[in-house]
Design a protein around this motif. Structure first.
Motif, short mmCIF file in Angstrom:
data_model
loop_
_atom_site.label_atom_id
_atom_site.label_comp_id
_atom_site.label_asym_id
_atom_site.label_seq_id
_atom_site.Cartn_x
_atom_site.Cartn_y
_atom_site.Cartn_z
N PHE A 1 0.96 -1.16 0.09
CA PHE A 1 -0.10 -0.03 0.01
C PHE A 1 0.94 1.34 0.08
CE2 PHE A 1 -3.17 -3.28 1.10
CZ PHE A 1 -4.32 -2.51 0.79
N GLY A 2 2.10 1.08 0.45
CA GLY A 2 2.85 2.20 0.52
C GLY A 2 3.80 2.79 -0.60
N HIS A 3 4.35 1.67 -1.54
CA HIS A 3 5.48 1.89 -2.23
C HIS A 3 5.41 3.04 -3.33
CE1 HIS A 3 3.15 -0.80 -5.10
NE2 HIS A 3 4.10 -0.30 -6.00
N ASN A 4 3.91 3.04 -3.56
CA ASN A 4 3.61 4.00 -4.51
C ASN A 4 3.93 5.75 -4.13
OD1 ASN A 4 1.09 2.43 -5.77
ND2 ASN A 4 2.35 3.44 -7.36
N THR B 1 -12.72 4.43 -22.66
CA THR B 1 -12.61 4.72 -21.27
C THR B 1 -12.46 3.69 -20.22
OG1 THR B 1 -14.16 6.57 -21.84
CG2 THR B 1 -14.21 6.01 -19.42
N LEU B 2 -12.97 2.62 -20.56
CA LEU B 2 -12.85 1.26 -19.73
C LEU B 2 -11.32 1.14 -19.88
CD1 LEU B 2 -14.47 -0.66 -17.87
CD2 LEU B 2 -14.87 -2.14 -19.83
N MET B 3 -10.83 1.15 -20.96
CA MET B 3 -9.46 0.61 -21.16
C MET B 3 -8.67 1.57 -20.33
SD MET B 3 -9.42 -0.10 -25.05
CE MET B 3 -7.81 -0.10 -25.70
N SER B 4 -8.92 2.76 -20.22
CA SER B 4 -8.13 3.87 -19.56
C SER B 4 -8.20 3.41 -17.90
CB SER B 4 -8.65 5.18 -19.96
OG SER B 4 -8.06 6.11 -19.09
N VAL B 5 -9.36 3.13 -17.61
CA VAL B 5 -9.66 2.81 -16.29
C VAL B 5 -8.55 1.66 -15.58
CG1 VAL B 5 -11.07 2.17 -14.37
CG2 VAL B 5 -11.89 3.62 -15.93
N PHE B 6 -8.75 0.70 -16.53
CA PHE B 6 -7.59 -0.69 -16.34
C PHE B 6 -6.27 -0.83 -16.80
CE2 PHE B 6 -12.05 -2.24 -15.53
CZ PHE B 6 -12.01 -2.91 -14.78
N ASN B 7 -6.12 0.59 -17.35
CA ASN B 7 -4.53 0.66 -17.61
C ASN B 7 -3.64 0.91 -16.62
OD1 ASN B 7 -2.72 1.14 -19.77
ND2 ASN B 7 -2.94 3.17 -19.92
N VAL B 8 -3.16 0.02 -15.90
CA VAL B 8 -2.41 0.10 -14.75
C VAL B 8 -0.91 -0.14 -15.03
CG1 VAL B 8 -4.32 -0.28 -13.05
CG2 VAL B 8 -3.16 -2.13 -14.09
N THR B 9 -0.07 0.30 -14.05
CA THR B 9 1.35 -0.03 -14.29
C THR B 9 1.88 -1.24 -13.73
OG1 THR B 9 1.75 2.63 -14.09
CG2 THR B 9 3.66 1.21 -13.77
N LYS B 10 2.69 -1.82 -14.53
CA LYS B 10 3.27 -3.18 -13.98
C LYS B 10 4.54 -3.01 -13.75
CE LYS B 10 3.87 -7.81 -15.57
NZ LYS B 10 3.96 -8.83 -16.74
N TYR B 11 5.44 -2.14 -14.09
CA TYR B 11 6.82 -2.16 -13.72
C TYR B 11 7.15 -0.54 -13.02
CZ TYR B 11 6.91 -5.64 -17.34
OH TYR B 11 6.41 -6.64 -18.15
N PRO B 12 7.37 -0.62 -11.64
CA PRO B 12 6.85 -1.69 -10.67
C PRO B 12 5.32 -1.58 -10.63
CG PRO B 12 7.44 0.14 -9.55
CD PRO B 12 7.70 0.54 -11.20
N PRO B 13 4.75 -2.90 -10.03
CA PRO B 13 3.28 -3.00 -10.02
C PRO B 13 2.72 -1.98 -8.97
CG PRO B 13 4.33 -4.60 -8.84
CD PRO B 13 5.37 -4.14 -9.42
N THR C 1 0.15 6.04 -11.04
CA THR C 1 0.68 7.18 -11.68
C THR C 1 -0.03 7.91 -12.93
OG1 THR C 1 2.30 5.96 -13.12
CG2 THR C 1 3.04 6.51 -10.79
N LEU C 2 -0.72 7.13 -13.40
CA LEU C 2 -1.29 7.66 -14.58
C LEU C 2 -2.91 7.93 -14.33
CD1 LEU C 2 -0.97 8.56 -17.70
CD2 LEU C 2 -1.68 6.09 -18.29
N PRO C 3 -3.55 8.88 -14.20
CA PRO C 3 -5.11 9.00 -14.15
C PRO C 3 -5.60 8.46 -15.06
CG PRO C 3 -4.04 10.93 -13.43
CD PRO C 3 -3.00 10.28 -14.10
N TRP C 4 -6.79 7.62 -15.11
CA TRP C 4 -7.57 7.35 -16.07
C TRP C 4 -8.41 8.64 -16.85
CZ3 TRP C 4 -13.12 7.72 -16.35
CH2 TRP C 4 -13.74 8.07 -15.06
N GLN C 5 -8.72 8.47 -18.03
CA GLN C 5 -9.27 9.54 -18.66
C GLN C 5 -10.69 9.26 -19.26
OE1 GLN C 5 -6.55 11.63 -21.31
NE2 GLN C 5 -4.83 11.01 -20.03
N GLN C 6 -11.48 10.21 -19.53
CA GLN C 6 -12.66 10.15 -20.22
C GLN C 6 -12.39 10.19 -21.65
OE1 GLN C 6 -15.84 9.80 -18.55
NE2 GLN C 6 -16.76 9.18 -20.65
#
Length: 381
Positions: free
Chosen positions: A153-156, A261-273, A249-254
């Motif tokens: 929860f804290g590494h971000n 939009t759904l792709m943007s919501v689930f566009n999450v960072t893997k490296y590091p997770p 780190t990357l906010p989702w956008q409309q």
């Protein structure tokens, strides 16, 4: 608990591994035959087709599941069903070093067919996580749980910290949090592809989840916990990601379309997770473990076989892809710019399905051989 319930419980773990190893296969086929349509991390929604986006997103479930279940399996090793406790430290150290050695030799060669860059990827990360767990395993379980939650929860919060290549601490920080080269310009370059700090948190949480699979644990109680954990992760993801509060780190956008939009919501960072990445992927793992805790049928048994010898399947499929790519390149040449590849993501899924079927029988044979012989070295595969 009956022996039948115990078998179903352990089978659910192997089945879960089997599911994610097949998703991993799809992603590795993509990296071989669709590299001309490479994706960034996070993915560029404007430039990534829905088929490619969701194919890549499906692979996100692999590393969290493998690493969480590695921690859980370490607890099971320490607390066998016969009730005679044993230390997992020695096994974790030997297995961790073995995985790191595999990464820099057999696995690295399978990707390129030669040594120019050593890519320290998921096996390296799992190996380091096992070594870290071995170091911490004697701590009280509550301390391990607190440490795991603190990291996940804290590494971000550490994202703003960075080091230039000439600064003291660059190499350590690259290993822990920021992917990059730790050696470049020499005979062999070395690149960290999987920063390990968040994954340490995941393996600690997996180890602390081990008591859910204690022989004395009631199956219905465990399944309630699994569903509760799954919904809890989804709820946290919906709040933190939905309102762009924290954890990515990357906010989702409309976008103009609901699909984008759904792709943007689930566009999450893997490296590091990111925290968002871990919440949604671990949620699906919890739901999967709940779903697969049932009597085996033919389909589930096939998934169990894939998951019973994951390292064997991992190495074999990488070399199968290396050979297939070499054959395709020799026959058709570089038909996609500087690469050989296919022109639609549907072909990636078809190739992956064909390869999964082809590798089922050697995987089944090795799984049966491993179970029948009980040779000590086979536990590493």
């Amino acid at each position: 608990m009956t022996s039948k319930q115990l078998k179903n419980r352990i089978h659910s773990i192997d089945i879960m591994r089997g599911v994610v190893i097949l998703l991993m296969l799809v992603d590795h086929v993509r990296e071989r035959f669709f590299l001309h349509m490479q994706v960034s991390d996070p993915m560029d929604v404007d430039a990534t087709s829905p088929g490619l986006f969701w194919s890549r997103f499906a692979a996100h479930f692999c590393a969290p599941t493998f690493i969480f279940l590695t921690g859980l399996s370490a607890w099971l090793y320490s607390h066998p069903a016969n009730g005679v406790a044993r230390s997992a430290r020695s096994f974790l150290i030997k297995r961790g070093l073995f995985l790191i050695a595999l990464e820099v030799t057999v696995i690295c060669f399978s990707w390129m067919g030669y040594f120019h860059t050593i890519w320290l990827q998921v096996m390296w990360a799992i190996g380091l996580c096992m070594l870290t767990l071995a170091l911490l395993i004697k701590l009280p379980q509550r301390v391990l749980l607190l440490l795991g939650l603190l990291i996940v929860f804290g590494h971000n919060l550490l994202t703003p910290i960075s080091f230039s290549t000439d600064e003291w601490g660059y190499t350590l920080w690259t290993i822990l949090h920021d992917r990059g080269y730790i050696s470049q310009g020499g005979l062999i370059d070395v690149k960290i592809s999987y920063p390990v700090l968040p994954w340490i948190g995941v393996i600690l949480l997996g180890y602390c989840a081990g008591p859910l699979y204690a022989a004395s644990r009631d199956s219905d109680d465990r399944k309630q916990w699994l569903v509760g954990l799954g919904f809890g992760c989804v709820a946290l993801f919906a709040i933190l990601r939905g309102f762009n509060i924290y954890g990515e780190t990357l906010p989702w956008q409309q976008f103009a379309s609901t699909a984008e939009t759904l792709m943007s919501v689930f566009n999450v960072t893997k490296y590091p997770p990111s925290l968002s990445f871990l919440l949604i992927t671990l949620a699906m793992m919890f739901f999967g473990l709940w779903l697969f805790e049932r009597p085996l049928n033919r389909f589930l048994n096939a998934l169990r076989i894939y998951g019973s010898v994951p390292m064997f399947f991992y190495i074999v499929h990488l070399y199968a892809l290396l050979v297939l790519y070499a054959i395709g390149h020799a026959v058709y040449g570089a038909n996609q710019g500087s690469y050989f590849g296919v022109d639609h993501i549907g072909w990636i899924w078809l190739i992956a399905a064909s390869l999964a079927i082809s590798l089922y029988w050697p995987t089944k044979w090795f799984s049966q051989y491993k179970r029948a012989t009980q040779k000590p070295w086979l536990k590493y595969l």
